[in-house]
Enzyme design. Structure first.
Site, PDB file in Angstrom:
ATOM      1  N   ASP A 122       0.828  -1.205   0.000  1.00 61.59           N
ATOM      2  CA  ASP A 122       0.000   0.000   0.000  1.00 61.59           C
ATOM      3  C   ASP A 122       0.871   1.268   0.000  1.00 61.59           C
ATOM      4  OD1 ASP A 122      -2.677   0.528  -0.374  1.00 61.59           O
ATOM      5  OD2 ASP A 122      -3.053   1.043   1.715  1.00 61.59           O
TER       6      ASP A 122
ATOM      7  N   GLU B 196      10.889   5.151   3.306  1.00 60.70           N
ATOM      8  CA  GLU B 196      10.028   5.027   2.110  1.00 60.70           C
ATOM      9  C   GLU B 196      10.048   3.551   1.731  1.00 60.70           C
ATOM     10  OE1 GLU B 196       7.470   5.762   0.125  1.00 60.70           O
ATOM     11  OE2 GLU B 196       8.239   7.754  -0.403  1.00 60.70           O
TER      12      GLU B 196
ATOM     13  N   GLU C  81       0.475  15.335  19.024  1.00 60.38           N
ATOM     14  CA  GLU C  81       1.279  14.985  20.193  1.00 60.38           C
ATOM     15  C   GLU C  81       0.440  14.876  21.457  1.00 60.38           C
ATOM     16  OE1 GLU C  81       3.337  14.199  17.912  1.00 60.38           O
ATOM     17  OE2 GLU C  81       4.854  14.369  19.476  1.00 60.38           O
TER      18      GLU C  81
ATOM     19  N   TYR D  64       7.566   6.911  22.148  1.00 61.15           N
ATOM     20  CA  TYR D  64       7.232   6.016  21.034  1.00 61.15           C
ATOM     21  C   TYR D  64       7.844   6.498  19.720  1.00 61.15           C
ATOM     22  CZ  TYR D  64       3.515   8.469  18.370  1.00 61.15           C
ATOM     23  OH  TYR D  64       2.815   9.323  17.561  1.00 61.15           O
TER      24      TYR D  64
ATOM     25  N   GLU E 274       1.086   5.249  19.097  1.00 64.09           N
ATOM     26  CA  GLU E 274       0.299   6.235  18.353  1.00 64.09           C
ATOM     27  C   GLU E 274      -1.210   6.008  18.466  1.00 64.09           C
ATOM     28  OE1 GLU E 274       0.952   7.427  13.927  1.00 64.09           O
ATOM     29  OE2 GLU E 274       2.353   8.469  15.229  1.00 64.09           O
TER      30      GLU E 274
ATOM     31  N   TYR F 230      -6.567   7.956  19.386  1.00 64.71           N
ATOM     32  CA  TYR F 230      -8.003   7.660  19.387  1.00 64.71           C
ATOM     33  C   TYR F 230      -8.699   7.984  20.690  1.00 64.71           C
ATOM     34  CZ  TYR F 230      -6.414   5.868  15.090  1.00 64.71           C
ATOM     35  OH  TYR F 230      -5.811   5.796  13.861  1.00 64.71           O
TER      36      TYR F 230
ATOM     37  N   HIS G 261       4.672  13.768   2.976  1.00 61.74           N
ATOM     38  CA  HIS G 261       3.346  13.191   3.116  1.00 61.74           C
ATOM     39  C   HIS G 261       2.671  14.017   4.204  1.00 61.74           C
ATOM     40  CE1 HIS G 261       5.423  10.007   1.117  1.00 61.74           C
ATOM     41  NE2 HIS G 261       4.543   9.066   1.347  1.00 61.74           N
TER      42      HIS G 261
ATOM     43  N   TYR H 101      -1.433  10.552  -1.395  1.00 59.81           N
ATOM     44  CA  TYR H 101      -0.376   9.534  -1.509  1.00 59.81           C
ATOM     45  C   TYR H 101      -0.969   8.143  -1.372  1.00 59.81           C
ATOM     46  CZ  TYR H 101       1.140   7.162   2.912  1.00 59.81           C
ATOM     47  OH  TYR H 101       1.269   6.321   3.995  1.00 59.81           O
ATOM     48  N   ARG H 102      -2.148   8.087  -0.793  1.00 62.18           N
ATOM     49  CA  ARG H 102      -2.776   6.811  -0.470  1.00 62.18           C
ATOM     50  C   ARG H 102      -4.182   7.137   0.014  1.00 62.18           C
ATOM     51  NH1 ARG H 102       0.016   3.636   4.541  1.00 62.18           N
ATOM     52  NH2 ARG H 102      -1.275   1.777   4.617  1.00 62.18           N
TER      53      ARG H 102
ATOM     54  N   ARG I 134     -10.184  -1.870  -6.145  1.00 61.84           N
ATOM     55  CA  ARG I 134      -9.058  -1.366  -5.345  1.00 61.84           C
ATOM     56  C   ARG I 134      -8.352  -0.256  -6.114  1.00 61.84           C
ATOM     57  NH1 ARG I 134      -5.048  -1.056  -1.604  1.00 61.84           N
ATOM     58  NH2 ARG I 134      -2.963  -1.824  -2.107  1.00 61.84           N
TER      59      ARG I 134
HETATM   60  C1  LIG Z   1      -2.454   4.895  14.849  1.00 61.62           C
HETATM   61  C2  LIG Z   1      -2.086   4.512  13.445  1.00 61.62           C
HETATM   62  C3  LIG Z   1      -0.885   4.935  12.921  1.00 61.62           C
HETATM   63  C4  LIG Z   1      -0.519   4.605  11.624  1.00 61.62           C
HETATM   64  N1  LIG Z   1       0.716   4.981  11.177  1.00 61.62           N
HETATM   65  C5  LIG Z   1       1.133   4.609   9.951  1.00 61.62           C
HETATM   66  C6  LIG Z   1       2.448   4.920   9.511  1.00 61.62           C
HETATM   67  O1  LIG Z   1       3.252   5.453  10.254  1.00 61.62           O
HETATM   68  N2  LIG Z   1       2.802   4.578   8.250  1.00 61.62           N
HETATM   69  C7  LIG Z   1       1.963   3.899   7.430  1.00 61.62           C
HETATM   70  O2  LIG Z   1       2.330   3.564   6.314  1.00 61.62           O
HETATM   71  N3  LIG Z   1       0.715   3.577   7.842  1.00 61.62           N
HETATM   72  C8  LIG Z   1       0.282   3.894   9.080  1.00 61.62           C
HETATM   73  N4  LIG Z   1      -0.979   3.526   9.501  1.00 61.62           N
HETATM   74  C9  LIG Z   1      -1.881   2.859   8.549  1.00 61.62           C
HETATM   75  C10 LIG Z   1      -1.813   1.308   8.543  1.00 61.62           C
HETATM   76  O3  LIG Z   1      -2.226   0.815   9.789  1.00 61.62           O
HETATM   77  C11 LIG Z   1      -0.432   0.749   8.191  1.00 61.62           C
HETATM   78  O4  LIG Z   1      -0.018   1.241   6.943  1.00 61.62           O
HETATM   79  C12 LIG Z   1      -0.377  -0.774   8.109  1.00 61.62           C
HETATM   80  O5  LIG Z   1       0.948  -1.193   7.926  1.00 61.62           O
HETATM   81  C13 LIG Z   1      -1.229  -1.358   6.977  1.00 61.62           C
HETATM   82  O6  LIG Z   1      -1.715  -2.604   7.350  1.00 61.62           O
HETATM   83  P1  LIG Z   1      -0.970  -3.973   7.028  1.00 61.62           P
HETATM   84  O7  LIG Z   1       0.484  -3.736   7.097  1.00 61.62           O
HETATM   85  O8  LIG Z   1      -1.561  -4.976   7.933  1.00 61.62           O
HETATM   86  O9  LIG Z   1      -1.368  -4.239   5.509  1.00 61.62           O
HETATM   87  P2  LIG Z   1      -2.649  -4.996   4.939  1.00 61.62           P
HETATM   88  O10 LIG Z   1      -3.856  -4.498   5.607  1.00 61.62           O
HETATM   89  O11 LIG Z   1      -2.415  -6.454   4.975  1.00 61.62           O
HETATM   90  O12 LIG Z   1      -2.583  -4.526   3.431  1.00 61.62           O
HETATM   91  C14 LIG Z   1      -2.983  -3.273   2.988  1.00 61.62           C
HETATM   92  C15 LIG Z   1      -3.702  -3.401   1.655  1.00 61.62           C
HETATM   93  O13 LIG Z   1      -2.781  -3.801   0.652  1.00 61.62           O
HETATM   94  C16 LIG Z   1      -3.359  -4.783  -0.213  1.00 61.62           C
HETATM   95  N5  LIG Z   1      -2.611  -6.026  -0.032  1.00 61.62           N
HETATM   96  C17 LIG Z   1      -2.144  -6.491   1.149  1.00 61.62           C
HETATM   97  N6  LIG Z   1      -1.465  -7.612   0.973  1.00 61.62           N
HETATM   98  C18 LIG Z   1      -1.483  -7.887  -0.337  1.00 61.62           C
HETATM   99  C19 LIG Z   1      -0.910  -8.925  -1.105  1.00 61.62           C
HETATM  100  N7  LIG Z   1      -0.181  -9.876  -0.529  1.00 61.62           N
HETATM  101  N8  LIG Z   1      -1.116  -8.921  -2.434  1.00 61.62           N
HETATM  102  C20 LIG Z   1      -1.842  -7.938  -3.018  1.00 61.62           C
HETATM  103  N9  LIG Z   1      -2.386  -6.917  -2.325  1.00 61.62           N
HETATM  104  C21 LIG Z   1      -2.223  -6.888  -0.995  1.00 61.62           C
HETATM  105  C22 LIG Z   1      -4.796  -4.911   0.190  1.00 61.62           C
HETATM  106  O14 LIG Z   1      -5.574  -4.074  -0.603  1.00 61.62           O
HETATM  107  C23 LIG Z   1      -4.789  -4.450   1.638  1.00 61.62           C
HETATM  108  O15 LIG Z   1      -6.034  -3.932   2.036  1.00 61.62           O
HETATM  109  C24 LIG Z   1      -1.392   3.852  10.806  1.00 61.62           C
HETATM  110  C25 LIG Z   1      -2.613   3.430  11.343  1.00 61.62           C
HETATM  111  C26 LIG Z   1      -2.950   3.752  12.646  1.00 61.62           C
HETATM  112  C27 LIG Z   1      -4.243   3.269  13.186  1.00 61.62           C
END
Ligand SMILES: Cc1cc2nc3c(=O)[nH]c(=O)nc-3n(C[C@H](O)[C@H](O)[C@H](O)COP(=O)(O)OP(=O)(O)OC[C@H]3O[C@@H](n4cnc5c(N)ncnc54)[C@H](O)[C@@H]3O)c2cc1C
Lengths: 99, 515
Positions: B166, B176, B285, B365, B378, B382, B434, B471-472, B510
């Site tokens: 993602d 990155e 913060e 953290y 983080e 909530y 970002h 970006y997403r 998607r």
């Molecule tokens: C408090 C908080 C802080 C956060 N901080 C950050 C941060 O610092 N940086 C950040 O990037 N994000 C952040 N997030 C967002 C998110 O929680 C993270 O990016 C997290 O890593 C994404 O979930 P995952 O790694 O379990 O991926 P998944 O949920 O498993 O995958 C994400 C998506 O990618 C696709 N996908 C996954 N696996 C595959 C595969 N094998 N093949 C094809 N497509 C696939 C699917 O569409 C899926 O929905 C935050 C969220 C919260 C709640």
């Protein structure tokens, strides 16, 4: 200088290629608590759970359903048996000592 | 066996669905296919401001291995049932573990959690989708490997494959994540297994060290897309530096963002500061410190600037809080530290070192994340509004002071119009930022949910008008966000989809891609 220090720091493992490849599984509910639950529930993020004799069914339900901002956890993440162990341990635990 | 699922994929009859489920069970085993509504509950939980029904799944299938996924693809093609792959499924605030469209079968890859290889000399790893950052961290510790990775904030429960796919970000010099991935294995809709880059050669040993291979580099098309199921990913690890010096620089005024960015950009581009710097607003913060919103604001509407000022004074939080680190030897860090001190002094910032950080959960953290140490600190965010509602608004900005101030003011104004607070931060790439805003709302109140939806919508379109793209984005807005990027790109994506997945079975919708 930087390169040398780094070389020293990696020196002991420099020849190591670790080929794992085994499917990981939780040791027990205690490990789940330490590696997942504790990060919020002993860190001022979520409520403290230990020492409250919370019913085990309630704990298991909240883990599966999530609760407000608490994420839900799937059986693929924590299997039913391990979750039952988490619930048993949390429910029966003494209160967390205050820092 | 009759399906207990009330939700079905679009255009599929219950009888056909049952047949498909039966075939899936034969592939992965009975216990690894879920259809009961109760068992599917964890997949339904979302934080986005739309109803759960909109993203309700029909079933979950949990394969263990490439060969099983290939066979699942066959069944999906045969019955035309769409499957939505997830890895660790913790895409919280972007869609969580729920599919992009109602009725899709979630393909949950969490059981595939093997750390296949770590090469300590080349500092690389090859992992499966179900591996969490915590698991990788423990593995490196256990094997006494002085290697670091970069992880997102929910690191203890999320994982490198899902995050990279993602195009997520983290906080070390490897922040990155897609840029620091190297080589993928992908199961295509027709069941073929593609290894990207050097991995395409049967006997290559350079899959995890050279990204490009020969001919077009394909990795990018498997991120933020639905052209395949990623089953393995190579990633680069960073040697733990002999000396790591994290710090925070606090600034007193909201408008200071201009000079902060102007002062930091050269240091970041020249890699004096090598990591993904974060510039976090007071209201990011505060909840993580923790501070209670109710102590400063009650009743409806956004929190006032005066109250924010009071929080800053009461809790030693800056209007902006810059997080960065030096990664090197004592000698190089001593030299660079002088530069940091001079920049802070010259711009009116107050430095907080690791030693001085004790007692603040927010600083703790953040400093841990800058060395890739998993935590969930983080999630304190909530407790700010309560009610579990969150949707990330995440436009890209140039790393220029005037631009960041403009974006911040635009966002703050629109958020306030709907009664929401500006809870934002800038994560500095090299030349981009970002701009990540957590639109926090109470999901237990329907009227707040409606407002949050409308607010994101207005943010999206107002920003797009100014030429600012996301970006997403979360799954509820996938189509609308894709539309802001214009028709040609979408047409090319559609043609790729038609070529690679003519039956439209992998995650249709998607990122707005579907046939
Ligand atoms: C408090 C908080 C802080 C956060 N901080 C950050 C941060 O610092 N940086 C950040 O990037 N994000 C952040 N997030 C967002 C998110 O929680 C993270 O990016 C997290 O890593 C994404 O979930 P995952 O790694 O379990 O991926 P998944 O949920 O498993 O995958 C994400 C998506 O990618 C696709 N996908 C996954 N696996 C595959 C595969 N094998 N093949 C094809 N497509 C696939 C699917 O569409 C899926 O929905 C935050 C969220 C919260 C709640």
């Amino acid at each position: 200088m930087y390169a040398r220090r780094l070389a020293v720091c990696l020196g002991s493992v420099a020849t190591l290629v670790v080929a794992g490849g085994a499917q990981a599984a939780w040791r027990d509910g205690g490990e789940v608590y330490d590696k997942v639950c504790r990060y919020c529930h002993e860190a001022n993020v979520g409520p403290v759970l230990k020492g409250r004799a919370l019913p085990t069914e309630y704990i298991q339900r909240v883990v599966r359903m999530g609760n407000r901002a608490m994420p839900a956890f799937r059986p693929s993440e924590i299997d039913d048996a391990t979750l039952a162990d988490v619930a048993r341990r949390v429910s029966g635990s003494a209160a967390v000592a205050q820092e | 066996m009759v399906s207990k699922s009330k939700v079905l994929p679009k255009g599929i009859s219950a009888a056909e669905f049952d047949k498909a489920v039966r075939e899936l069970r034969a592939i992965v085993g009975d216990e690894h296919v879920l259809v009961d509504e109760e068992k599917l509950a964890p997949y339904r939980k979302i934080m986005m401001p739309v109803s759960e029904a909109q993203h309700e799944l029909s079933a979950s299938v949990m394969p263990d291995g490439v060969e099983q996924i290939q066979r699942v693809m066959k069944v999906a093609n045969k019955y035309r049932v769409p499957v939505y792959p997830i890895s660790t499924g913790k895409n919280l605030g972007y869609g969580s573990a729920a599919p992009v469209q109602r009725g899709q079968i979630v393909m949950d890859l969490r059981r595939m959690n093997r750390i296949i290889e770590v090469d300590a000399e080349l500092c690389t790893a090859l992992v499966e989708p179900g591996v969490t950052y915590q698991q990788l961290y423990d593995y490196l510790q256990e094997h006494k490997l002085p290697l670091w990775f970069s992880c997102p904030a929910p690191s203890a429960i999320a994982g490198p494959v899902g995050n990279m796919v993602d195009r997520g970000v983290g906080y070390t010099p490897y922040g990155e994540h897609f840029m620091f991935s190297c080589g993928m294995e992908v199961v295509l809709a027709d069941g073929q297994v593609l290894r990207t880059g050097m991995g395409a050669m049967e006997n290559s040993n350079t899959w995890q060290v050279f990204k490009w291979g020969y001919g077009p580099t394909l990795d990018g098309i498997f991120t933020q897309s639905n052209f395949g199921v990623v089953t393995k990913m190579g990633m680069w690890l960073m040697p733990a530096p002999p000396d790591f010096r994290p710090f925070c620089i606090q600034y007193p005024n909201e408008t200071d963002i201009t000079k902060i960015v102007e002062a930091l950009r050269p240091l970041r581009i020249a890699m004096v500061i090598p990591n993904a710097v974060v510039i976090a607003h007071t209201l990011w913060e505060a909840p993580c410190t923790p501070v209670k919103r109710a102590d400063y604001h009650t009743g409806p509407g956004a929190i006032s600037d005066e109250a924010v000022k009071k929080i800053q004074a009461d809790h030693n939080i800056g209007a902006w809080n810059v997080y960065a680190g030096l990664y090197g030897t004592k000698e190089t860090n001593d030299a660079n530290w002088k530069i940091i001190e001079a920049v802070a002094a010259g711009t009116g910032g107050k430095i907080i070192t690791q030693e001085a950080s004790k007692g603040s959960k927010a600083l703790e953290y953040r400093f841990d994340l800058m060395k890739g140490k998993p935590n969930l600190g983080e999630f304190g965010l909530y407790n700010w509004r309560g009610g579990g509602g969150s949707i990330w608004f995440a436009p890209v900005s140039q790393a220029k002071g005037a631009e960041t101030l403009k974006q911040m003011q635009m966002a703050k104004t629109i958020l306030a119009k709907y009664g929401f607070d500006y809870v934002g931060e800038f994560i500095v790439g090299w030349r981009d930022m970002h701009h990540v805003i957590d639109l926090l709302y109470d999901r237990s109140k329907p009227e707040e949910m409606e407002k949050a939806y409308a607010c994101y919508d207005e943010l999206l379109h107002t920003f797009a008008k100014e030429g600012y793209g996301m970006y997403r984005a979360n799954t509820a807005f996938a189509e609308k966000v894709a539309a802001t990027y214009g028709p040609v790109k979408r047409d090319v994506e559609k043609r790729l989809k038609k070529a690679l997945d003519p039956n439209n079975i992998i995650a249709p919708g998607r990122c707005g891609i579907s046939l």
